[in-house]
Design a protein around this motif. Structure first.
Motif, PDB file in Angstrom:
ATOM      1  N   UNK A 132      14.934  -3.783  -7.573  1.00  0.00           N
ATOM      2  CA  UNK A 132      15.165  -4.411  -6.280  1.00  0.00           C
ATOM      3  C   UNK A 132      13.888  -4.738  -5.494  1.00  0.00           C
ATOM      4  N   UNK A 133      13.028  -5.591  -6.030  1.00  0.00           N
ATOM      5  CA  UNK A 133      11.852  -6.003  -5.258  1.00  0.00           C
ATOM      6  C   UNK A 133      12.277  -6.732  -3.980  1.00  0.00           C
ATOM      7  N   UNK A 134      11.550  -6.513  -2.948  1.00  0.00           N
ATOM      8  CA  UNK A 134      11.915  -6.990  -1.615  1.00  0.00           C
ATOM      9  C   UNK A 134      11.995  -8.514  -1.498  1.00  0.00           C
ATOM     10  N   UNK A 135      11.143  -9.250  -2.206  1.00  0.00           N
ATOM     11  CA  UNK A 135      11.055 -10.692  -1.990  1.00  0.00           C
ATOM     12  C   UNK A 135      11.538 -11.558  -3.145  1.00  0.00           C
ATOM     13  N   UNK A 136      12.164 -10.987  -4.141  1.00  0.00           N
ATOM     14  CA  UNK A 136      12.752 -11.814  -5.205  1.00  0.00           C
ATOM     15  C   UNK A 136      14.109 -12.335  -4.760  1.00  0.00           C
ATOM     16  N   UNK A 137      14.408 -13.563  -5.131  1.00  0.00           N
ATOM     17  CA  UNK A 137      15.699 -14.164  -4.804  1.00  0.00           C
ATOM     18  C   UNK A 137      16.530 -14.271  -6.080  1.00  0.00           C
ATOM     19  N   UNK A 138      15.933 -14.751  -7.171  1.00  0.00           N
ATOM     20  CA  UNK A 138      16.636 -14.922  -8.421  1.00  0.00           C
ATOM     21  C   UNK A 138      16.910 -13.554  -9.047  1.00  0.00           C
ATOM     22  N   UNK A 139      18.066 -13.359  -9.603  1.00  0.00           N
ATOM     23  CA  UNK A 139      18.519 -12.163 -10.335  1.00  0.00           C
ATOM     24  C   UNK A 139      18.947 -11.004  -9.447  1.00  0.00           C
ATOM     25  N   UNK A 140      18.703 -11.042  -8.121  1.00  0.00           N
ATOM     26  CA  UNK A 140      19.063  -9.859  -7.347  1.00  0.00           C
ATOM     27  C   UNK A 140      20.138 -10.093  -6.305  1.00  0.00           C
ATOM     28  N   UNK A 141      20.526 -11.321  -6.095  1.00  0.00           N
ATOM     29  CA  UNK A 141      21.606 -11.597  -5.153  1.00  0.00           C
ATOM     30  C   UNK A 141      21.221 -11.434  -3.697  1.00  0.00           C
ATOM     31  N   UNK A 142      19.942 -11.190  -3.428  1.00  0.00           N
ATOM     32  CA  UNK A 142      19.494 -11.048  -2.047  1.00  0.00           C
ATOM     33  C   UNK A 142      18.804 -12.342  -1.615  1.00  0.00           C
ATOM     34  N   UNK A 143      18.794 -12.580  -0.329  1.00  0.00           N
ATOM     35  CA  UNK A 143      18.025 -13.702   0.197  1.00  0.00           C
ATOM     36  C   UNK A 143      16.593 -13.261   0.407  1.00  0.00           C
ATOM     37  N   UNK A 144      15.667 -14.163   0.196  1.00  0.00           N
ATOM     38  CA  UNK A 144      14.244 -13.843   0.416  1.00  0.00           C
ATOM     39  C   UNK A 144      14.012 -13.546   1.889  1.00  0.00           C
ATOM     40  N   UNK A 145      13.087 -12.664   2.138  1.00  0.00           N
ATOM     41  CA  UNK A 145      12.765 -12.309   3.527  1.00  0.00           C
ATOM     42  C   UNK A 145      11.464 -12.954   3.936  1.00  0.00           C
TER      43      UNK A 145
ATOM     44  N   UNK B 246       0.811  -1.225   0.000  1.00  0.00           N
ATOM     45  CA  UNK B 246       0.000   0.000   0.000  1.00  0.00           C
ATOM     46  C   UNK B 246       0.842   1.273   0.000  1.00  0.00           C
ATOM     47  N   UNK B 247       2.103   1.175   0.413  1.00  0.00           N
ATOM     48  CA  UNK B 247       2.989   2.339   0.408  1.00  0.00           C
ATOM     49  C   UNK B 247       3.735   2.478  -0.923  1.00  0.00           C
ATOM     50  N   UNK B 248       3.496   1.540  -1.852  1.00  0.00           N
ATOM     51  CA  UNK B 248       4.159   1.604  -3.148  1.00  0.00           C
ATOM     52  C   UNK B 248       5.473   0.846  -3.197  1.00  0.00           C
ATOM     53  N   UNK B 249       5.856   0.197  -2.095  1.00  0.00           N
ATOM     54  CA  UNK B 249       7.096  -0.588  -2.050  1.00  0.00           C
ATOM     55  C   UNK B 249       6.930  -1.820  -2.940  1.00  0.00           C
ATOM     56  N   UNK B 250       7.852  -2.014  -3.850  1.00  0.00           N
ATOM     57  CA  UNK B 250       7.799  -3.169  -4.737  1.00  0.00           C
ATOM     58  C   UNK B 250       8.167  -4.418  -3.952  1.00  0.00           C
ATOM     59  N   UNK B 251       7.232  -5.364  -3.913  1.00  0.00           N
ATOM     60  CA  UNK B 251       7.436  -6.596  -3.161  1.00  0.00           C
ATOM     61  C   UNK B 251       8.013  -7.715  -4.019  1.00  0.00           C
ATOM     62  N   UNK B 252       7.501  -7.845  -5.253  1.00  0.00           N
ATOM     63  CA  UNK B 252       7.873  -9.008  -6.060  1.00  0.00           C
ATOM     64  C   UNK B 252       7.645  -8.715  -7.541  1.00  0.00           C
ATOM     65  N   UNK B 253       8.534  -9.249  -8.376  1.00  0.00           N
ATOM     66  CA  UNK B 253       8.398  -9.182  -9.828  1.00  0.00           C
ATOM     67  C   UNK B 253       8.452 -10.607 -10.337  1.00  0.00           C
ATOM     68  N   UNK B 254       7.539 -10.960 -11.234  1.00  0.00           N
ATOM     69  CA  UNK B 254       7.542 -12.304 -11.799  1.00  0.00           C
ATOM     70  C   UNK B 254       6.945 -12.314 -13.189  1.00  0.00           C
ATOM     71  N   UNK B 255       6.956 -13.505 -13.804  1.00  0.00           N
ATOM     72  CA  UNK B 255       6.332 -13.670 -15.114  1.00  0.00           C
ATOM     73  C   UNK B 255       5.445 -14.907 -15.087  1.00  0.00           C
ATOM     74  N   UNK B 256       4.435 -14.880 -15.942  1.00  0.00           N
ATOM     75  CA  UNK B 256       3.552 -16.033 -16.072  1.00  0.00           C
ATOM     76  C   UNK B 256       2.682 -15.866 -17.310  1.00  0.00           C
ATOM     77  N   UNK B 257       2.394 -16.986 -17.952  1.00  0.00           N
ATOM     78  CA  UNK B 257       1.438 -16.981 -19.054  1.00  0.00           C
ATOM     79  C   UNK B 257       0.017 -16.903 -18.492  1.00  0.00           C
TER      80      UNK B 257
END
Length: 161
Positions: free
Chosen positions: A148-161, A92-103
């Motif tokens: 830098x979405x907060x919860x992505x692990x792949x492609x960003x080098x961060x661990x999921x929270x 709700x604050x506009x913070x990007x949580x996750x980016x993904x793809x899907x058909x």
């Protein structure tokens, strides 16, 4: 005599070299912002240096355009015509949580809702459709690396929270 083909061409645009008043070029110098001359609509005058933010935005746009072109070529060579969505999930604050793809993004969101502890934070979902899975994959990687979405692990080098 001018051929009809030549007369249909757009006039050449000239861009001044701000460091050499006698020189001008048929394409702008990269780090300057130009304005159209009052005297000649085909002549552009350098008005200022671009800011670091403007240069970074241009570089990012060029990177996206290049990645899309390469992905389109890859998709065409592989016969990849699977329409795929890139989605972004924000709180709700506009913070990007996750980016993904899907058909099938609605099905994918249902999976996230069942599996991800951060799902209740999602308040905004956006979709961007691509003509191939390869193009969507390339754009997903760029989005994760640059946004830098907060919860992505792949492609960003961060661990999921």
């Amino acid at each position: 005599m001018t051929s009809s083909r030549q007369s249909e061409r757009e006039p050449i645009q000239w861009y001044e070299d701000p460091e050499d008043g006698l020189a001008c070029y048929s394409s702008p110098i990269r780090n300057y912002v130009y304005a159209q001359s009052d005297d000649d609509p085909n002549y552009w005058v350098a008005v200022r240096w671009k800011t670091p933010q403007e240069m970074a935005a241009e570089e990012a746009a060029e990177k996206v355009a290049q990645a899309r072109l390469e992905a389109r070529k890859k998709a065409a060579a592989a016969g990849d015509k699977r329409r795929t969505a890139l989605y972004r999930l924000s709180d709700s604050a506009g913070q990007l949580l996750y980016v993904g793809i899907s058909a099938k993004p609605l099905q994918r969101w249902t999976q996230h809702a069942a599996e991800k502890p951060w799902w209740p934070l999602v308040s905004t979902m956006t979709l961007e459709w691509f003509d191939s899975n390869a193009e969507a994959l390339a754009m997903e990687a760029l989005a994760i690396q640059s946004e830098w979405p907060q919860h992505n692990v792949v492609h960003n080098g961060q661990a999921a929270q």
